[in-house]
Design a protein around this motif. Structure first.
Motif, PDB file in Angstrom:
ATOM      1  N   SER A 232      15.271  35.222 -23.658  1.00  0.00           N
ATOM      2  CA  SER A 232      16.011  36.401 -24.088  1.00  0.00           C
ATOM      3  C   SER A 232      17.096  36.757 -23.076  1.00  0.00           C
ATOM      4  O   SER A 232      16.876  36.645 -21.861  1.00  0.00           O
TER       5      SER A 232
ATOM      6  N   TRP B 117      18.222  39.818 -22.743  1.00  0.00           N
ATOM      7  CA  TRP B 117      18.154  41.255 -22.464  1.00  0.00           C
ATOM      8  C   TRP B 117      17.782  41.588 -21.022  1.00  0.00           C
ATOM      9  O   TRP B 117      18.338  42.558 -20.466  1.00  0.00           O
TER      10      TRP B 117
ATOM     11  N   MET C 207      21.515  47.343 -24.227  1.00  0.00           N
ATOM     12  CA  MET C 207      20.346  46.525 -23.930  1.00  0.00           C
ATOM     13  C   MET C 207      19.090  47.126 -24.553  1.00  0.00           C
ATOM     14  O   MET C 207      18.291  46.407 -25.172  1.00  0.00           O
TER      15      MET C 207
ATOM     16  N   TRP D 185      17.077  45.136 -27.366  1.00  0.00           N
ATOM     17  CA  TRP D 185      15.740  44.645 -27.026  1.00  0.00           C
ATOM     18  C   TRP D 185      14.693  45.279 -27.929  1.00  0.00           C
ATOM     19  O   TRP D 185      13.781  44.610 -28.418  1.00  0.00           O
TER      20      TRP D 185
END
Length: 289
Positions: free
Chosen positions: A12, A14, A57, A61
């Protein structure tokens, strides 16, 4: 014994995006403090960029985690990991505020009396700050600037009532989700979110009053420093909590959560109650005593 599969998410972006956001926030906050009173606004720009990236973010996320949960990818072990993770996160936040309260207590219990000549420190008093009066709050800086203390009544008391009320409404919302009473859940959660943002608006008004009428600024010695560090960081946590509850409200309106599976809501509730407890301590030790 039946084993359970443990979902391992794909790589990921994030975490690194969050790290970049926190870097901009740290640099921007430092520059903003250094540039107080000047016309240079670069620090505020950097700080704003960090906040925007952080919000991007968080929402991105959260979206991925929600999608994974809706697909049924999480096992009971994963649920326990979420609970443990949130518990340790709140514990780290307790230690965060403990450090700032510790600085406040150290200044009040040790530093101020020492400067006043207590514990056989008469020479310290005469050399560092002659004619110093060991009282709290310190309303005169070493440079001779005079400020006023923020009283506990007025906006601080109103904000205390607001946050305590928001904890009650959130408790009723939690009870409603456990009983599958969606209408009550929506109403009480909406009221909680509104109370959170009202608190932030009133705190901003309090800061304007402090700067313009009380001359209480970040340059107002140790009293001004501890006042804004504690109330400012708490305000930041209230902002995060209000955003979390807003996301929970959106999810409730979209039909998410059941009586058995609603840990995201529960985690946001834990965080909000923690923020409320911190404010009660802050109200007592910063405003009242």
């Amino acid at each position: 014994m039946q084993t359970q599969s443990y979902y391992v998410p794909a790589q990921s972006p994030w975490p690194i995006i969050g790290a970049v956001a926190m870097f901009f926030i740290a640099v921007g906050a430092g520059l903003t403090v250094m540039q107080l009173g000047s016309e240079d606004s670069s620090g505020m720009i950097v700080l704003s960029v960090g906040v925007i990236v952080l919000l991007y973010m968080l929402f991105g996320w959260f979206k991925h985690v929600i999608q994974e949960s809706d697909k049924g990818l999480y096992s009971a072990q994963m649920d326990r990991s979420f609970k443990q993770g949130m518990s340790w996160f709140i514990f780290s936040e307790v230690m965060f505020f403990f450090a700032f309260f510790g600085a406040l207590f150290y200044a009040r219990v040790f530093s101020v009396p020492w400067l006043g000549g207590a514990s056989n420190n008469q020479m310290t008093n005469e050399v560092l700050w002659p004619n110093f009066e060991a009282v709290w709050p310190l309303l005169t800086t070493p440079a001779g600037d005079v400020t006023q203390a923020m009283p506990w009544y007025g906006l601080p008391l109103v904000n205390t009532i607001i946050l305590l009320t928001s904890s009650v409404t959130l408790h009723f919302a939690h009870k409603a989700i456990e009983s599958d009473k969606r209408k009550q859940l929506t109403v009480f959660l909406l009221v909680t979110v509104l109370l959170g943002f009202i608190f932030l608006a009133l705190q901003a008004q309090e800061y304007v009053h402090a700067y313009q009428e009380l001359n209480l600024t970040l340059q107002s010695g140790v009293y001004g420093n501890t006042f804004y560090l504690l109330t400012g960081f708490h305000g930041m946590h209230v902002t995060i909590g209000a955003l979390l509850l807003t996301i929970m409200l959106i999810r409730v309106l979209k039909g998410h959560f059941t009586e058995e599976k609603h840990f995201a809501f529960q985690a946001a509730a834990w965080y909000w109650h923690f923020v409320d407890v911190v404010w009660v301590c802050l109200f007592i030790f910063v405003y009242v005593l």
